[in-house]
Design a protein around this motif. Structure first.
Motif, PDB file in Angstrom:
ATOM      1  N   LEU A 181    -101.586 -90.201   0.107  1.00  0.00           N
ATOM      2  CA  LEU A 181    -100.396 -90.583   0.873  1.00  0.00           C
ATOM      3  C   LEU A 181     -99.250 -89.692   0.406  1.00  0.00           C
ATOM      4  CD1 LEU A 181    -100.709 -94.472   0.593  1.00  0.00           C
ATOM      5  CD2 LEU A 181    -101.069 -93.130   2.681  1.00  0.00           C
ATOM      6  N   LYS A 182     -99.106 -88.540   1.029  1.00  0.00           N
ATOM      7  CA  LYS A 182     -98.043 -87.614   0.640  1.00  0.00           C
ATOM      8  C   LYS A 182     -96.795 -87.863   1.477  1.00  0.00           C
ATOM      9  CE  LYS A 182     -96.433 -82.930   1.099  1.00  0.00           C
ATOM     10  NZ  LYS A 182     -95.490 -83.298   2.170  1.00  0.00           N
ATOM     11  N   TRP A 183     -95.754 -88.304   0.802  1.00  0.00           N
ATOM     12  CA  TRP A 183     -94.450 -88.506   1.434  1.00  0.00           C
ATOM     13  C   TRP A 183     -94.554 -89.420   2.651  1.00  0.00           C
ATOM     14  CZ3 TRP A 183     -90.477 -84.034   2.636  1.00  0.00           C
ATOM     15  CH2 TRP A 183     -89.271 -84.331   1.988  1.00  0.00           C
ATOM     16  N   ILE A 184     -95.345 -90.489   2.508  1.00  0.00           N
ATOM     17  CA  ILE A 184     -95.586 -91.424   3.602  1.00  0.00           C
ATOM     18  C   ILE A 184     -94.888 -92.760   3.357  1.00  0.00           C
ATOM     19  CG2 ILE A 184     -97.339 -92.660   4.934  1.00  0.00           C
ATOM     20  CD1 ILE A 184     -97.333 -89.596   5.280  1.00  0.00           C
ATOM     21  N   LEU A 185     -95.104 -93.358   2.198  1.00  0.00           N
ATOM     22  CA  LEU A 185     -94.651 -94.725   1.976  1.00  0.00           C
ATOM     23  C   LEU A 185     -93.136 -94.862   1.979  1.00  0.00           C
ATOM     24  CD1 LEU A 185     -97.232 -95.990  -0.684  1.00  0.00           C
ATOM     25  CD2 LEU A 185     -97.243 -96.314   1.799  1.00  0.00           C
ATOM     26  N   HIS A 186     -92.414 -93.798   1.640  1.00  0.00           N
ATOM     27  CA  HIS A 186     -90.952 -93.911   1.674  1.00  0.00           C
ATOM     28  C   HIS A 186     -90.427 -94.061   3.100  1.00  0.00           C
ATOM     29  CE1 HIS A 186     -89.553 -89.449   2.311  1.00  0.00           C
ATOM     30  NE2 HIS A 186     -90.608 -89.722   3.043  1.00  0.00           N
ATOM     31  N   ASN A 187     -91.299 -93.816   4.087  1.00  0.00           N
ATOM     32  CA  ASN A 187     -90.901 -93.975   5.488  1.00  0.00           C
ATOM     33  C   ASN A 187     -90.876 -95.428   5.945  1.00  0.00           C
ATOM     34  OD1 ASN A 187     -90.898 -91.174   5.740  1.00  0.00           O
ATOM     35  ND2 ASN A 187     -92.969 -91.085   6.555  1.00  0.00           N
ATOM     36  N   TRP A 188     -91.482 -96.326   5.144  1.00  0.00           N
ATOM     37  CA  TRP A 188     -91.778 -97.666   5.655  1.00  0.00           C
ATOM     38  C   TRP A 188     -91.156 -98.767   4.811  1.00  0.00           C
ATOM     39  CZ3 TRP A 188     -94.015 -97.623  10.334  1.00  0.00           C
ATOM     40  CH2 TRP A 188     -94.669 -96.450  10.713  1.00  0.00           C
ATOM     41  N   SER A 189     -91.022 -99.933   5.434  1.00  0.00           N
ATOM     42  CA  SER A 189     -90.497-101.118   4.758  1.00  0.00           C
ATOM     43  C   SER A 189     -91.499-101.624   3.727  1.00  0.00           C
ATOM     44  CB  SER A 189     -90.228-102.223   5.789  1.00  0.00           C
ATOM     45  OG  SER A 189     -91.457-102.676   6.342  1.00  0.00           O
TER      46      SER A 189
END
Length: 352
Positions: A251-259
């Motif tokens: 998960l590269k630079w993915i989770l910071h996009n989400w709640s």
């Protein structure tokens, strides 16, 4: 008559405060100047010249309107001030920063820079005050009436700009990830790069570790028409609904996009697909770990900027280690390891 020291200090403090506010008000001019330099191709023109270039030579190389040469000088002056270019003996040369902006450079950052400065990303900030009083999830939604992902589905031009930007960032991450973090991939036979875009990260992993089978999962409009290789394939799908099984999920630079809620959903889905692998299964996260106490002021400031960007366009956030740990435990993971090797970002290995 000389003023008392207390009055002089008070006056200076007032003027300093005014200057500070002015800098905040007009800080956008630095990013807009950078955008102009990239669009004009200034870094590329200096690089092609093979030596420091004078202002008239630069104007000729860029086919600048002769009457606007003084304006070009003023643009270069502010970019020199921000250490984008050097100016010595009446000639300009590249810095480390501007070398990252070469369009054909192996680690070109130019596409991602243009994403961040694009009007589609900037316009929502004009609606932030309005958003604080409405019912929408982000200022981006307030401005556009849809999420950024929905916007990309209906705008092929923006979708390409965004994906090109994400790919350009991956080149820098890859150069460190596959060379200095080899231990992260030891013992793995398969990985799936979730929301992996055009596959830049997966291609680097597949090339560095030919025994690992790699899969890139992203939305159909992102991966349609992309060709894989012997140990790399592309799969169209929604990560909230399906993730191909593998030893590890990237998960590269993915989770910071989400709640928080969406991150827990994604992580639980990841845990399901690596659950049968035993001790070798894990999730490999590349993201920021905010730590104001251990980081330099400039690095912490950049993370704060990214945090407000995530709030404005995607309803996500940058997280502290405590917040990351809460996500992992909420998704049922038992352990994690943080390796701060990517500057503002870290490699986080999460284990079931």
């Amino acid at each position: 008559m000389a003023l008392p020291n207390a009055v002089v200090d008070s006056r200076q403090e007032l003027l300093d405060a005014q200057s500070h506010v002015w800098n905040l008000i007009y800080n956008y001019i630095s990013s807009m100047s950078l955008k102009s330099a990239i669009q004009l191709g200034i870094p590329d023109a200096i690089h092609k010249h093979n030596k420091p270039i004078t202002l008239p030579q630069l104007a000729d190389a860029l086919s600048i309107n002769k009457a606007k040469s003084p304006a070009l000088f003023r643009l270069m002056r502010i970019l020199v001030h921000f250490n984008i270019f050097k100016h010595e003996e009446e000639a300009y040369s590249l810095t480390r920063a501007s070398r990252l902006l070469l369009r054909d450079g192996p680690l070109s950052f130019a596409p991602l820079a243009l994403v961040g400065i694009d009007a589609i990303m900037v316009d929502p900030f004009h609606h932030m005050a309005e958003w604080f009083k409405d019912e929408f999830p982000t200022p981006f939604f307030t401005r556009n009436g849809k999420t950024m992902w929905e916007f990309g589905e209906n705008d092929e031009g923006w979708n390409k700009v965004f994906n090109d930007g994400m790919s350009s960032d991956s080149h820098i991450v890859n150069s460190i990830l596959v060379n200095e973090c080899k231990h992260v991939f030891e013992g793995l036979k398969s990985v799936v790069d979730v929301a992996g875009g055009t596959g830049v990260v997966a291609k680097a992993v597949a090339g560095a570790f030919p025994d690992i089978k790699c899969v890139v999962l992203d939305l159909p409009q992102v991966v349609d028409g992309l060709k894989g290789s012997e140990n790399l394939r592309f799969v169209g799908g929604d990560m909230f609904e399906f993730i191909p099984p593998a030893d590890a999920v990237i998960l590269k630079w993915i989770l910071h996009n989400w709640s928080v809620e969406d991150c827990v959903r994604i992580l639980k889905k990841c845990k399901e697909v690596i659950g049968g692998i035993g001790n070798g299964g894990k999730v490999i996260i590349v993201d920021m770990v905010v730590d104001c106490e251990k980081q330099e002021h400039s690095a912490f400031q950049t993370q704060l900027l990214f945090d407000v960007l995530m709030m404005t366009v995607l309803a996500g956030k940058e997280r502290t280690e405590k917040e990351w740990a809460h996500l992992f435990s909420s998704a049922g993971f038992q352990n994690y390891k943080i390796t701060p090797i990517l500057g503002l970002r870290s490699v986080i290995e999460v284990f079931p």
